[in-house]
Scaffold this motif. Structure first.
Motif, short mmCIF file in Angstrom:
data_model
loop_
_atom_site.label_atom_id
_atom_site.label_comp_id
_atom_site.label_asym_id
_atom_site.label_seq_id
_atom_site.Cartn_x
_atom_site.Cartn_y
_atom_site.Cartn_z
N PHE A 102 41.28 30.70 36.18
CA PHE A 102 42.07 31.93 36.23
C PHE A 102 43.13 31.87 35.14
N PHE A 103 43.26 32.96 34.38
CA PHE A 103 44.28 33.03 33.35
C PHE A 103 44.58 34.48 33.06
N TYR A 104 45.80 34.73 32.60
CA TYR A 104 46.28 36.11 32.48
C TYR A 104 45.56 36.88 31.38
N ASN A 105 45.22 36.20 30.29
CA ASN A 105 44.71 36.91 29.11
C ASN A 105 43.18 36.93 29.09
N SER A 106 42.61 37.28 30.23
CA SER A 106 41.17 37.46 30.30
C SER A 106 40.79 38.82 29.71
N ARG A 107 39.52 38.99 29.47
CA ARG A 107 39.04 40.28 28.98
C ARG A 107 38.78 41.22 30.15
N THR A 108 38.91 42.48 29.88
CA THR A 108 38.57 43.45 30.91
C THR A 108 37.05 43.55 31.02
N THR A 109 36.59 44.17 32.08
CA THR A 109 35.15 44.38 32.26
C THR A 109 34.84 45.87 32.16
N GLY A 110 33.57 46.20 32.24
CA GLY A 110 33.18 47.60 32.26
C GLY A 110 33.51 48.28 33.57
N ARG A 111 33.82 47.47 34.59
CA ARG A 111 34.23 48.02 35.88
C ARG A 111 35.51 47.32 36.35
N PRO A 112 36.60 47.58 35.67
CA PRO A 112 37.85 46.90 36.03
C PRO A 112 38.30 47.27 37.43
#
Length: 767
Positions: free
Chosen positions: A604-614
């Motif tokens: 888990f980390f804050y600067n993950s990428r978003t997904t197509g279904r956030p």
């Protein structure tokens, strides 16, 4: 038309923008110290005289059993006794000794090399001096919570002064692995989950260890490690495999190494893990093509402890001989502890399996390193017993340990202003396995060389500041993972007799660090049950967390009115915690790792990428979105978060332009005001997001921070700068790129809030 980056690499067109060489990240160029520019005549003369056996000796490093450390630092593999070591030193078969301390014994050992060997080449003395020596400072993760690189530089400098006085030239630190899975025990050794924070702290520690003059008696060579990708081991399991894309390797895991080399680091250490099936210790692409070819690194690469021999267990080398061949050809200059280079390099060269030029080049680098720190001119530097007596555990060092400890504490919760506590008028119960414990204040790497007589436990620290020390009741209640007969009953009675309970719970030193991966990052069950029993008394509870990673808090611990993340703070831990509890120090630490809601969220980390279904804004919405069935994938306490005993507001965000030209600088300003009643420090953070790119981008990325110290009611303007280089990422062809387009920017208190603005990076104007 051909464009050039700041480091001189070629730039070509991409789908939306322009590419640069990998070494252009953040404008960092790897420059070689003068001693590495070319081999000196002295080195070439020595090389011409050396036998293959003596060359292999310069490339071999062994545990120093002449002055062995107290405690087990590494597995007992291929250990040589003191008599054997001296004989091999005189035979020219050893170039470096590790983890032995003591100036007088080192002096005697150096004499064996300089006066007893044929070529009189001095030894390097190295050790794992991670966050202190005799005097211990906060673990590196805790120190990262200070968001204060100057503090990190000061503690590294103090550690170098103390360790070099004890006969050491070289430290295997800083650990610069970006770690995003809190199950991994070695999270404690690094600077957390963020690349930018990791870069800044890595560079600061290199400067601190090495000082301004490598030839100075108190300078220690720094070793950013582990090269590379070690922080991404699968499932957070120690020594495990790593699978990652080229983009993730270059964008997340390599930048702190580049920052370290740009700061002057002249050595690095290979990692234990493999990357995509190729062990790092035999990875020529990593150690030669990227490190030396792309970056121009001229320094020394040392294997981790027996990592070359472990190529056999990896299934990558057929046998020990093959492992030595693979390691030297990949770019490993020094073999640590396995003895494989001594055993096999001469025959590998004579048989033609390894070119003599590969061995000679490694020897040149090792001899150049010794020349760079002045060992040929002064082989007895840093080996003065009188200096050792004067520069060990000084009052200034202890004061720095206390200061750095207090500045590393993060206040996570403070309902109804329960903290700070008054020094008089309240009866306090200090309860938990760490209440009066002196054995778990240093951290996993702190205890090997530490003077444990300096350790200050919580009870001692609290009593030293209380008007009436008799108003402190101390009960452990339980041990870290086991019960104590009658412990719960006595702890509950102590809580009932007190006005406020201080609950000291968390992890022991033995639960963090190397080989201490955990599948469950919650507080051990017995401590959780103790907390429930204490909470049932109805007394206000202040949780004092002891930990070397982010913890998944639950139940009454999570719900306590006040929570302090106190990590492992070093020799002066008890005093440092008391300084914050009683308000002598206003807490200003910020989390370098995200505290999850649940253990199962890792990594888990804050600067993950978003997904197509956030995940939707509605926390109750579940259907077909990127979230867990039971919880949102949010942090309980996010990266960059931290409270103090005052409050701050941010206002008046201004961007110097809404349209940033290709070669211009964006100036971002905002005002920060102390809106509380006491003086305090605030860490103002700058984040960006690239809205649309040829590769999906993180939801936020830290690009800067400033510490601001303000009196009540005072206001100051903070200023940040962003240039094209700060917007770069690894593009779809695995080169660094920056693409014109829209960007969001935040000036914030943490990664989840802040004042938001936006700007557009304009395309390059070819004129």
């Amino acid at each position: 038309m051909v464009l050039k980056t700041k480091t001189g690499g070629p730039v070509g067109s991409s789908r939306r923008g322009f590419l640069s060489g990998a070494a252009a990240l953040a404008g960092l160029a790897v420059t070689a110290p003068p001693a590495f520019a070319r081999a000196s005549g002295r080195i070439e003369a020595l090389l011409a005289q050396m036998t293959l056996e003596e060359k292999a000796g310069q490339l071999s490093c062994f545990a120093d059993m002449i002055r062995p450390p107290i405690g087990d630092i590494n597995p007992l593999v291929n250990i040589r006794n003191a008599q054997t070591l001296i004989a091999e030193i005189k035979a020219g078969r050893i170039g470096t000794l590790i983890n032995g301390v003591g100036a007088q014994a080192a002096l005697d050992t150096q004499k064996a090399a300089v006066e007893g060997s044929r070529l009189k080449i001095p030894l390097l003395f190295a050790a794992d001096v991670i966050h202190g020596f005799r005097t211990v400072y906060p673990i590196s993760l805790a120190e990262a919570a200070s968001f204060d690189p100057h503090l990190a530089e000061r503690t590294a400098r103090a550690a170098a002064v103390e360790a070099s006085a004890s006969g050491l030239h070289w430290t295997f630190a800083p650990m610069v692995d970006v770690a995003r899975d809190q199950r991994w025990g070695r999270v404690a050794e690094g600077s957390g989950e963020d690349v930018y924070l990791g870069e800044v702290m890595a560079a600061a520690r290199v400067r601190g260890f090495q000082g301004r003059d490598l030839r100075a008696e108190d300078s220690m060579l720094a070793t950013p490690k582990h090269f590379a990708g070690y922080g991404a081991v699968m499932a957070g399991m120690e020594y495990n495999s790593v699978e990652m894309s080229e983009a993730t390797l270059r964008e997340t895991h390599l930048p702190p190494f580049q920052a370290s080399f740009a700061a002057g680091a002249m050595t690095t250490m290979s990692a234990f893990n493999d990357i995509n099936g190729i062990p790092a210790t035999a990875n020529r692409r990593l150690l030669t093509d990227i490190l030396r070819g792309e970056w121009g690194f001229k320094g020394v690469v040392i294997s981790d402890y027996t990592a070359d021999q472990e190529l056999v267990a990896h299934g990558y080398a057929a046998d020990d001989r093959d492992a030595a061949r693979l390691a030297i050809l990949a770019g490993i200059d020094i073999s640590m502890q396995s003895g494989l280079y001594n055993r096999y390099l001469p025959e590998l060269v004579t048989s033609g399996a390894v070119p003599v030029e590969a061995v000679d080049q490694a020897v040149r680098r090792v001899l150049a390193l010794k020349e760079a720190i002045g060992l040929f001119d002064n082989p007895y530097r840093s080996l003065d017993p009188e200096v050792e007596r004067k520069h060990t555990a000084t009052l200034a060092m202890r004061a720095l340990s206390r200061e750095s400890g207090a500045r590393s504490i993060v206040l996570l919760k403070n309902d109804q202003g329960l903290l700070p506590l008054p020094k008089a008028g309240k009866r306090l119960a200090l309860i938990g396995p760490f209440a009066d414990d002196r054995d778990n204040v240093l951290g996993a790497w702190g205890g090997f060389f530490a003077d444990r007589r300096l350790n200050v436990d919580l009870a001692t620290g609290l009593r030293a500041q209380m008007a009436d020390p008799a108003n402190l009741i101390v009960e452990r209640g339980c041990e870290v993972e086991t019960t104590i007969a009658g412990g719960f009953e006595r702890a509950v009675a102590a809580a009932q007799a007190a006005d406020i309970v201080l609950l000291a719970v968390g992890e022991s030193e033995d639960m963090t660090g190397e080989a201490k991966s955990r599948t469950d990052i919650r507080i051990p069950p017995v401590q959780q049950r103790l907390a429930e029993a204490i909470a049932a008394t109805g007394k206000p509870v202040v949780v004092l967390l002891r930990h070397g990673r982010a913890i998944a808090l639950e139940g009454v611990v999570k719900d306590a009115p006040a929570i302090l993340a106190t990590w492992f703070l070093g020799s002066e831990m008890g005093h440092a915690v008391a300084d914050v509890l009683f308000g002598a120090v206003n807490p200003s630490g910020r989390l370098p790792v995200s505290f999850p809601i649940d253990s199962g969220q890792q990594p888990f980390f804050y600067n993950s990428r978003t997904t197509g279904r956030p995940a939707p804004a509605d926390p109750n919405a579940q259907e077909y979105k990127a979230r867990w069935r039971s919880i949102r994938n949010d942090a309980l306490y996010p990266f960059g978060f931290g409270l103090g005993y005052t409050s701050f507001s941010l206002s008046d965000l201004k961007l110097s332009t809404a349209r940033l030209a290709w070669d211009d600088t964006l100036h971002v300003t905002a005002k920060v005001r102390n809106t509380g009643q006491v003086h305090g420090d605030h860490v103002v953070q700058l984040y960006i997001r690239d809205r649309v790119a040829s590769r999906t981008r993180p939801v936020r990325e830290l690009k800067g921070f400033q510490r601001v110290s303000l009196a009540p009611g005072a206001e100051r303007e903070v200023h940040f700068e962003l240039r094209r280089e700060n917007l770069m990422f690894v593009g779809d062809n695995d080169y660094w790129t920056v693409e014109p387009g829209a960007f969001d920017v935040w000036v914030a208190n943490s990664c989840v809030d802040g004042l938001m603005g936006s700007f557009e990076l304009l395309p390059f104007d070819r004129g």
